[in-house]
Design a protein around this motif. Structure first.
Motif, PDB file in Angstrom:
ATOM      1  N   CYS A  22       8.482  42.766  28.983  1.00  0.00           N
ATOM      2  CA  CYS A  22       8.097  42.716  27.524  1.00  0.00           C
ATOM      3  C   CYS A  22       9.328  42.196  26.834  1.00  0.00           C
ATOM      4  CB  CYS A  22       7.650  43.821  27.080  1.00  0.00           C
ATOM      5  SG  CYS A  22       6.346  44.770  28.184  1.00  0.00           S
ATOM      6  N   ILE A  60       5.601  49.525  17.978  1.00  0.00           N
ATOM      7  CA  ILE A  60       6.888  49.089  17.493  1.00  0.00           C
ATOM      8  C   ILE A  60       6.307  48.421  16.047  1.00  0.00           C
ATOM      9  CG2 ILE A  60       8.553  47.427  17.437  1.00  0.00           C
ATOM     10  CD1 ILE A  60       8.510  47.752  20.772  1.00  0.00           C
ATOM     11  N   ASP A  87       2.476  54.380  22.112  1.00  0.00           N
ATOM     12  CA  ASP A  87       3.693  53.937  21.600  1.00  0.00           C
ATOM     13  C   ASP A  87       3.455  52.680  20.527  1.00  0.00           C
ATOM     14  OD1 ASP A  87       4.816  55.644  23.127  1.00  0.00           O
ATOM     15  OD2 ASP A  87       5.931  54.246  24.430  1.00  0.00           O
ATOM     16  N   PRO A 114       0.654  52.913  25.678  1.00  0.00           N
ATOM     17  CA  PRO A 114       1.498  52.027  24.616  1.00  0.00           C
ATOM     18  C   PRO A 114       0.656  50.887  24.359  1.00  0.00           C
ATOM     19  CG  PRO A 114       2.942  53.175  26.313  1.00  0.00           C
ATOM     20  CD  PRO A 114       1.494  53.280  26.907  1.00  0.00           C
ATOM     21  N   ARG A 134       2.946  41.179  26.262  1.00  0.00           N
ATOM     22  CA  ARG A 134       2.248  42.367  26.764  1.00  0.00           C
ATOM     23  C   ARG A 134       1.345  42.347  27.729  1.00  0.00           C
ATOM     24  NH1 ARG A 134       4.372  47.482  27.054  1.00  0.00           N
ATOM     25  NH2 ARG A 134       2.306  48.538  26.490  1.00  0.00           N
ATOM     26  N   TYR A 194      11.644  48.179  15.307  1.00  0.00           N
ATOM     27  CA  TYR A 194      11.986  47.221  16.415  1.00  0.00           C
ATOM     28  C   TYR A 194      13.627  47.193  16.429  1.00  0.00           C
ATOM     29  CZ  TYR A 194      13.715  43.020  18.327  1.00  0.00           C
ATOM     30  OH  TYR A 194      14.637  41.953  19.196  1.00  0.00           O
ATOM     31  N   MET A 235       5.336  39.402  22.405  1.00  0.00           N
ATOM     32  CA  MET A 235       5.892  40.610  22.911  1.00  0.00           C
ATOM     33  C   MET A 235       5.854  40.345  24.434  1.00  0.00           C
ATOM     34  SD  MET A 235       4.827  43.835  21.099  1.00  0.00           S
ATOM     35  CE  MET A 235       5.778  44.510  19.689  1.00  0.00           C
ATOM     36  N   GLN A 267       1.593  49.154  21.245  1.00  0.00           N
ATOM     37  CA  GLN A 267       2.879  48.332  20.703  1.00  0.00           C
ATOM     38  C   GLN A 267       2.558  47.737  19.253  1.00  0.00           C
ATOM     39  OE1 GLN A 267       5.356  49.429  22.096  1.00  0.00           O
ATOM     40  NE2 GLN A 267       5.183  49.586  24.221  1.00  0.00           N
ATOM     41  N   SER A 268       1.428  47.025  19.319  1.00  0.00           N
ATOM     42  CA  SER A 268       1.089  46.365  18.143  1.00  0.00           C
ATOM     43  C   SER A 268      -0.680  46.070  17.948  1.00  0.00           C
ATOM     44  CB  SER A 268       1.560  45.124  18.109  1.00  0.00           C
ATOM     45  OG  SER A 268       1.028  44.103  16.848  1.00  0.00           O
ATOM     46  N   CYS A 313      12.320  44.435  25.509  1.00  0.00           N
ATOM     47  CA  CYS A 313      12.588  45.652  26.374  1.00  0.00           C
ATOM     48  C   CYS A 313      13.854  45.439  27.309  1.00  0.00           C
ATOM     49  CB  CYS A 313      11.326  46.109  26.999  1.00  0.00           C
ATOM     50  SG  CYS A 313      11.694  47.617  27.948  1.00  0.00           S
TER      51      CYS A 313
END
Ligand code: SAH
Ligand code: SF4
Ligand code: F3S
Length: 444
Positions: A158, A308, A306, A266, A280, A339, A278, A268-269, A161
């Protein structure tokens, strides 16, 4: 006998590594102490996932050097060690040795080396062929709950990360070893295990031994069924990666009472654009399909995530999509992060154009939405009875014990210490902001 004090930051994988480091040091004649002032050697097991996590190491070593009377040997292990290697000797004054994430089995060699040759030793090598994954009773972080790594490393990259760089490529542990480990822990009185890995759904062992009899399913759901068949009382797993999360995981939970009703997934968005940048590998539509499947389970599976906020290029519109997504999913809890640019990752090269104030505003707004949803969600537990593992005395209130439900909610209740390690039925009488409160009505 040299005394070692071990301090662990970061995720469950670090906790688990620390348990094995302590086990192996004790077998080599060291003593593990919980009193840092009496320690001859201090080990810091570090995390690099956000800048703040990494910063902790720098301030901690400085403070140790300034205040510790014994001038102990200081060793750095974990993700910062792996990423920084020998540059740590220059960056921080006072580090004696550095041991990377896959070299933890050779920690005593590092100590020995510094004793003989002085500071400046580093080992960032691979694991030994016969690395011992077992943990002795005394070094388990809880007498009743154990973490079992099933896959290490990450291949997903990702773009924000650092973990693929600090933990290396994915490697799954043999299923037969995992099952043997679970059986042993069960005999030793462990009541709950967590199968852990950066992406447990990507579990793919080299041999199928131990997974026989569950054909036609993904290796991870077969592992879940095989572990369920050991009779371990409670089985939890995390973290799940949306792209590799298949419906057969929910089917396994539906069919095995001892697979707990909790999924950490997770997201993330909530914006497909951001998810694409990202890298993902999932879309929001695919994520919603998984959520629908989880929610269709008759078992009331709790769902955590999770998120961000403020990823490079995240517009107000992208952010509002995240808010909408949270409203749709109604997570039982979410870990929200601002972030944090990590040097060496692809996102570090993107312009971090959401300013700090805006990141904070988005963070607070999302936190508020999540808090409201969480409180509404928690109401469903009022008057219900949950199976709770009594894990330890509650930190803040005398006479109370604390533990987790199968759906991984923290539950506090009045109880005698003889109940520790037992699963009890707790009738929920009160909803607190991050926990539940109740009365024991019976042994489960
Ligand atoms: N393997 C897991 C989680 C790894 S790190 C997964 O794929 O979901 C735990 C969480 O830290 C991530 O889910 C993400 O939300 C957050 N995180 C990782 N890198 C980050 C960064 N650079 N800035 C802010 N949060 C980050
Ligand atoms: Fe990091 Fe992504 Fe791997 Fe999770 S899946 S550890 S967020 S790279
Ligand atoms: Fe941190 Fe490394 Fe875990 S960066 S979150 S300790 S894998």
């Amino acid at each position: 006998m040299k005394k070692v004090y071990l301090e662990t930051y970061g995720c469950q994988m670090n906790v688990s590594d620390s348990e094995r480091v302590a086990t192996s040091l004790v077998s080599k004649g060291y003593e593990i102490t919980t009193d840092e002032n009496s320690a001859d050697i201090i080990l810091l097991n570090t995390c690099s996932v956000r800048e703040k996590a990494e910063q902790k190491l720098y301030t901690r070593v400085g403070r140790l050097r300034a205040s510790h009377v014994k001038k102990p040997m200081i060793g750095v292990m974990g993700c910062v060690a792996q990423l920084e290697g020998e540059t740590l000797f220059k960056k921080i004054n006072g580090v004696d040795f550095v041991v990377g994430t896959r070299a933890v089995g050779r920690l005593s060699d590092a100590i020995q080396n510094v004793l003989e040759h002085g500071r400046g030793y580093s080992d960032l090598g691979e694991r030994e062929f016969d690395y011992d994954w077992s943990v002795s009773d005394a070094q388990l972080h809880s007498p009743y709950v154990a973490f079992i790594p099933i896959i290490e490393g990450c291949n997903k990259f990702c773009t924000y990360c650092i973990v693929p760089f600090s933990r290396g490529r994915e490697r799954s542990l043999p299923a037969s070893d995992i099952i043997r480990n679970v059986l042993q822990l069960r005999r030793r009185g462990i009541k709950e295990i967590h199968l852990i890995g950066q992406n447990v759904n990507s579990y793919r062992p080299m041999t199928e031994s131990g997974l026989e009899g569950f054909e036609g399913r993904t290796p991870f759901s077969r592992l879940l069924r095989a572990v369920a068949a050991t009779g371990m009382e409670r089985i939890k797993f995390n973290t799940s990666f949306p792209r590799d999360f298949h419906a057969d995981i929910v089917d396994a939970i539906d069919e095995h009472e001892n697979l707990c009703n909790w999924v950490h997934l997770p997201v993330q968005s909530g914006s497909d654009d951001v998810l694409r940048r990202m890298k993902r590998l999932h879309t929001i539509e695919r994520y919603f399909n998984i959520i629908d499947k989880v929610k269709s389970s008759p078992r009331d599976v709790s769902l955590t995530t999770d998120i961000i906020v403020g990823f490079p290029g995240e517009t107000e519109d992208d952010f509002l999509k995240t808010v909408e997504m949270v409203e749709y999913c109604k997570f039982d809890s979410s870990y929200i992060f601002k972030y944090s640019p990590r040097p060496g990752t692809p996102a570090y090269e993107m312009s971090d154009n959401v300013n700090a104030g805006e990141k904070t505003r988005r963070f607070r707004h999302l936190e508020e939405v999540q808090r409201r949803i969480q409180n509404e969600n928690l109401q469903r537990y009022l008057g219900r009875t949950l199976d709770v593992l009594a894990e330890k005395p509650a930190a803040k209130s005398d006479g109370d014990l604390t533990g987790h439900s199968t759906c991984h909610r923290v539950v506090n209740f009045p109880g005698e210490k003889v109940l520790l390690g037992e699963t009890v039925k707790v009738a929920i009488t009160e909803i607190k902001s991050n926990s539940l409160y109740g009365e024991v009505v019976a042994a489960a």
